[in-house]
Design an enzyme around this catalytic site. Sequence first.
Site, short mmCIF file in Angstrom:
data_model
loop_
_atom_site.label_atom_id
_atom_site.label_comp_id
_atom_site.label_asym_id
_atom_site.label_seq_id
_atom_site.Cartn_x
_atom_site.Cartn_y
_atom_site.Cartn_z
N GLY A 190 -5.57 -4.17 7.40
CA GLY A 190 -6.59 -3.14 7.49
C GLY A 190 -7.66 -3.33 8.55
O GLY A 190 -8.13 -2.36 9.15
N ARG B 182 -14.27 -7.29 -0.13
CA ARG B 182 -13.62 -6.87 1.11
C ARG B 182 -13.04 -5.45 0.95
O ARG B 182 -12.40 -5.14 -0.04
CB ARG B 182 -12.49 -7.86 1.46
CG ARG B 182 -11.69 -7.50 2.71
CD ARG B 182 -10.44 -6.71 2.40
NE ARG B 182 -9.62 -6.48 3.59
CZ ARG B 182 -8.57 -5.66 3.62
NH1 ARG B 182 -8.21 -5.01 2.54
NH2 ARG B 182 -7.89 -5.49 4.72
N THR C 297 -0.59 1.89 6.85
CA THR C 297 -0.41 0.67 6.08
C THR C 297 -0.30 -0.51 7.03
O THR C 297 0.35 -0.42 8.07
CB THR C 297 0.85 0.72 5.19
OG1 THR C 297 1.12 -0.60 4.72
CG2 THR C 297 2.07 1.23 5.95
N GLY C 298 -0.95 -1.60 6.66
CA GLY C 298 -0.91 -2.78 7.52
C GLY C 298 -2.18 -3.57 7.33
O GLY C 298 -2.95 -3.31 6.39
N GLY D 261 -10.66 -2.58 3.03
CA GLY D 261 -9.76 -2.39 4.17
C GLY D 261 -9.87 -1.00 4.77
O GLY D 261 -10.88 -0.31 4.61
N ASP D 262 -8.81 -0.60 5.45
CA ASP D 262 -8.81 0.69 6.14
C ASP D 262 -8.51 1.87 5.22
O ASP D 262 -8.85 3.02 5.54
CB ASP D 262 -7.75 0.68 7.25
CG ASP D 262 -6.35 0.43 6.69
OD1 ASP D 262 -6.21 -0.46 5.82
OD2 ASP D 262 -5.40 1.11 7.11
N THR E 146 0.84 -1.20 0.00
CA THR E 146 0.00 0.00 0.00
C THR E 146 0.87 1.25 0.00
O THR E 146 1.96 1.24 0.58
CB THR E 146 -0.85 -0.04 1.28
OG1 THR E 146 -1.80 -1.07 1.13
CG2 THR E 146 -1.56 1.26 1.55
N1 ASP Z 1 -4.02 -1.54 4.72
C1 ASP Z 1 -4.20 -2.25 3.48
C2 ASP Z 1 -5.48 -3.04 3.56
O1 ASP Z 1 -5.75 -3.67 4.55
C3 ASP Z 1 -3.08 -3.18 3.13
C4 ASP Z 1 -1.67 -2.65 3.25
O2 ASP Z 1 -1.41 -1.68 3.93
O3 ASP Z 1 -0.74 -3.24 2.62
O4 ASP Z 1 -6.19 -3.09 2.56
#
Ligand code: ASP
Length: 306
Positions: free
Chosen positions: A227, A201, A224-225, A203-204, A173
């Site tokens: 989500g 789905r 990032t992480g 994410g955040d 991300t």
């Molecule tokens: N935060 C993103 C998600 O969950 C993924 C990522 O940060 O790599 O969609």
Amino acid sequence: MFTIAIHGGSGTITRSDITPEQEKTYRQALEQALVTGHAVLANGGPALDAVEQAVRSLEENELFNAGKGSVFSAAGKHEMDASIMCGHTLKAGAVAGISNIRNPVSLARLVMEQSENVLLMGRGAEEFAQLHNIPVEPDDYFYTDFRYHQLKEAQQANKVWLDHSRTNTGKGTVGAVALDQAGNLAAATSTGGLTNKMYGRVGDTPIIGAGTYANNQTCAVSCTGYGEFFIRAVVAYDISCLMSYKGLSLKEACDYVVRDKLKSIGGEGGLIAVDRAGNVELPFNSEGMYRAWRNQPGAGDVAIFG
Ligand code: ASP
């Protein structure tokens, strides 16, 4: 004084996972995006433009899990999410589950500026893009062998993967935060989400307050992480709240949320943040995070590992 920080995703990124050549390529890509955003600020441009331009640069690089380099969903598609927020007006725009849009972050900005809404999803967002002649690309543009094999591996293992959180992957991300010369803050984030994620789905990344937030009174944040954890911990807004309600510094707020609160619920990842004085924080609780920052006096860094 002005400052910009960017990220290209977090996860299990260790020195042994990438070759020196790959490391060089990532550093160059980060540097390029940083310079793009920094130039906007140096010319007196708004933080909003700086974060949009920096994120566009990362979206157009197949190294990162956003735009061109987006991971495959379980349905074998690219379902992208993006958002942007202006710290001056507190206006925000976001898109979720969109396909074939070359620069999701620019569509998010269009939602912010040309619609009455904050978040548009799927077909509706794509039709809105069409109406405004936003550039689209065929499926091929988003295809890479590397991503396709990742999907097959994830499907065989029956897993949903955060982009970096396994060996031999190293992309993620993307996001940017900036403070401009007028004292305005802005944040933007863009992603392809998780490899083999369930169709539909979200994410955040497109959730204002979770993956992205900006407020001139406090800070601008891009996450990032994994989500789901960032949504449950309302990470980006939480940092802003800790600063405004409890008087914490940016560093104190970031440390608490990333290393304490997020960790306590099992959340892996990190974020980039800048406050209204131009202080920058790039905390993560994963092994690495692609990240870079630069301010007006010329201080800065490009880094990958923990
Ligand atoms: N935060 C993103 C998600 O969950 C993924 C990522 O940060 O790599 O969609």
